[in-house]
Design a protein around this motif. Structure first.
Motif, PDB file in Angstrom:
ATOM      1  N   PHE A   1      25.345  23.584  62.089  1.00 30.81           N
ATOM      2  CA  PHE A   1      25.401  24.558  61.001  1.00 30.81           C
ATOM      3  C   PHE A   1      24.022  24.775  60.383  1.00 30.81           C
ATOM      4  O   PHE A   1      23.638  25.899  60.056  1.00 30.81           O
ATOM      5  N   THR A   2      23.268  23.695  60.218  1.00 33.48           N
ATOM      6  CA  THR A   2      21.929  23.795  59.633  1.00 33.48           C
ATOM      7  C   THR A   2      20.859  24.101  60.689  1.00 33.48           C
ATOM      8  O   THR A   2      19.685  24.221  60.359  1.00 33.48           O
ATOM      9  N   GLU A   3      21.287  24.213  61.947  1.00 32.20           N
ATOM     10  CA  GLU A   3      20.366  24.442  63.071  1.00 32.20           C
ATOM     11  C   GLU A   3      19.191  23.464  63.042  1.00 32.20           C
ATOM     12  O   GLU A   3      18.020  23.857  63.209  1.00 32.20           O
ATOM     13  N   TYR A   4      19.529  22.209  62.819  1.00 28.17           N
ATOM     14  CA  TYR A   4      18.488  21.174  62.847  1.00 28.17           C
ATOM     15  C   TYR A   4      18.203  20.813  64.297  1.00 28.17           C
ATOM     16  O   TYR A   4      18.857  19.962  64.896  1.00 28.17           O
ATOM     17  N   ASP A   5      17.234  21.476  64.871  1.00 29.93           N
ATOM     18  CA  ASP A   5      16.882  21.339  66.283  1.00 29.93           C
ATOM     19  C   ASP A   5      15.365  21.360  66.394  1.00 29.93           C
ATOM     20  O   ASP A   5      14.776  22.330  66.876  1.00 29.93           O
ATOM     21  N   PRO A   6      14.683  20.304  65.899  1.00 24.70           N
ATOM     22  CA  PRO A   6      13.216  20.336  65.777  1.00 24.70           C
ATOM     23  C   PRO A   6      12.504  20.576  67.107  1.00 24.70           C
ATOM     24  O   PRO A   6      12.781  19.909  68.098  1.00 24.70           O
ATOM     25  N   GLN A   7      11.616  21.532  67.100  1.00 21.77           N
ATOM     26  CA  GLN A   7      10.772  21.836  68.256  1.00 21.77           C
ATOM     27  C   GLN A   7       9.375  22.165  67.739  1.00 21.77           C
ATOM     28  O   GLN A   7       8.917  23.299  67.815  1.00 21.77           O
TER      29      GLN A   7
ATOM     30  N   SER B   1       1.908  15.782  66.588  1.00 24.91           N
ATOM     31  CA  SER B   1       1.045  14.986  65.702  1.00 24.91           C
ATOM     32  C   SER B   1       1.832  14.439  64.519  1.00 24.91           C
ATOM     33  O   SER B   1       1.276  14.194  63.456  1.00 24.91           O
ATOM     34  N   GLY B   2       3.125  14.216  64.722  1.00 22.20           N
ATOM     35  CA  GLY B   2       3.972  13.844  63.607  1.00 22.20           C
ATOM     36  C   GLY B   2       4.047  12.374  63.290  1.00 22.20           C
ATOM     37  O   GLY B   2       4.759  11.971  62.369  1.00 22.20           O
ATOM     38  N   SER B   3       3.307  11.548  64.025  1.00 15.91           N
ATOM     39  CA  SER B   3       3.288  10.116  63.738  1.00 15.91           C
ATOM     40  C   SER B   3       1.928   9.550  64.112  1.00 15.91           C
ATOM     41  O   SER B   3       1.158  10.175  64.850  1.00 15.91           O
ATOM     42  N   LEU B   4       1.653   8.351  63.610  1.00 15.32           N
ATOM     43  CA  LEU B   4       0.382   7.706  63.964  1.00 15.32           C
ATOM     44  C   LEU B   4       0.293   7.422  65.456  1.00 15.32           C
ATOM     45  O   LEU B   4      -0.806   7.328  66.012  1.00 15.32           O
ATOM     46  N   ALA B   5       1.445   7.305  66.105  1.00 14.81           N
ATOM     47  CA  ALA B   5       1.445   7.006  67.536  1.00 14.81           C
ATOM     48  C   ALA B   5       0.949   8.176  68.374  1.00 14.81           C
ATOM     49  O   ALA B   5       0.463   7.978  69.491  1.00 14.81           O
TER      50      ALA B   5
END
Length: 209
Positions: free
Chosen positions: A177-183, A188-192
């Motif tokens: 419903f919230t279309e939570y489908d990150p792309q 670069s979203g983490s230190l790793a």
């Protein structure tokens, strides 16, 4: 089902609003914002104002406590009345949770001592001063205590909570419903995964540069 999210001056908006968006869709759930004093609470970025009618001390119990972070979370560490309230409310909850530097508040309340926990990567050393062991995982759960990493990670925590409070099918439906489908366009979203240059720039932005 009573879900309480305390807000305070200079809270990080997505820490609170992201989970709110998902949790408010859980059947029979009521999400409430509370604050040190009733009135309009300003976020850390400066443009958002949330009208909060309820003082946190008016809340004596809840099913879920979700503590956001932001610069204001650090200021609340010196508010012994608030920290005592978090500790007391924790005794009544099904789940006590934090997003980003909200984990420092759980730590100050003595709830993370001896546990692994996560928070924003810029606050990892601060977290460990409360007896917790920092881990870079996005969401960490120990029984009814859940912590998430910085800002957007609160959405992942909230989606997991949706399943715990209802069922996996409902959680998946809320995700759809919230279309939570990150792309994301960048990795670069983490230190790793971030390069040293990205980390350095992020530190500059965090300090106002």
């Amino acid at each position: 089902m009573d879900i309480v999210i305390p807000l305070f001056r200079l809270f990080e908006p997505l820490d609170a609003i992201g989970p709110y968006e998902l949790l408010a869709n859980v059947p029979d759930a009521r999400v409430r914002f509370v604050a040190p004093e009733p009135g309009r609470i300003a976020d850390v970025l400066g443009a958002m104002r949330v009208d909060v009618p309820t003082r946190y001390s008016e809340v004596e119990s809840c099913d879920v406590l979700l503590v956001p972070g932001g610069a204001g979370a650090r200021l609340m560490l010196d508010n012994t009345e608030f920290i005592d309230w978090v500790r007391r409310i924790h005794e009544t909850t099904r789940f006590t949770t934090s997003v980003c530097t909200g984990a420092l508040i759980l730590g100050a309340a003595g709830l993370l001592k001896g546990l692994t926990a996560t928070t924003h990567w810029l606050a990892m050393d601060d977290l460990e001063t409360f007896g917790a062991t920092y881990t870079a995982e996005r969401v960490v759960r120990h029984d009814k205590i859940m912590t998430s990493a910085g800002v957007s990670a609160g959405i992942d925590l909230a989606l997991g909570l949706c399943a715990l409070l209802s069922d996996e099918l409902t959680a998946r439906a809320i995700q759809l419903f919230t279309e939570y489908d990150p792309q994301p366009p960048y990795d670069s979203g983490s230190l790793a995964t971030a390069t040293p240059e990205v980390v350095a720039r992020a530190r500059e932005l965090a300090s106002g540069g």
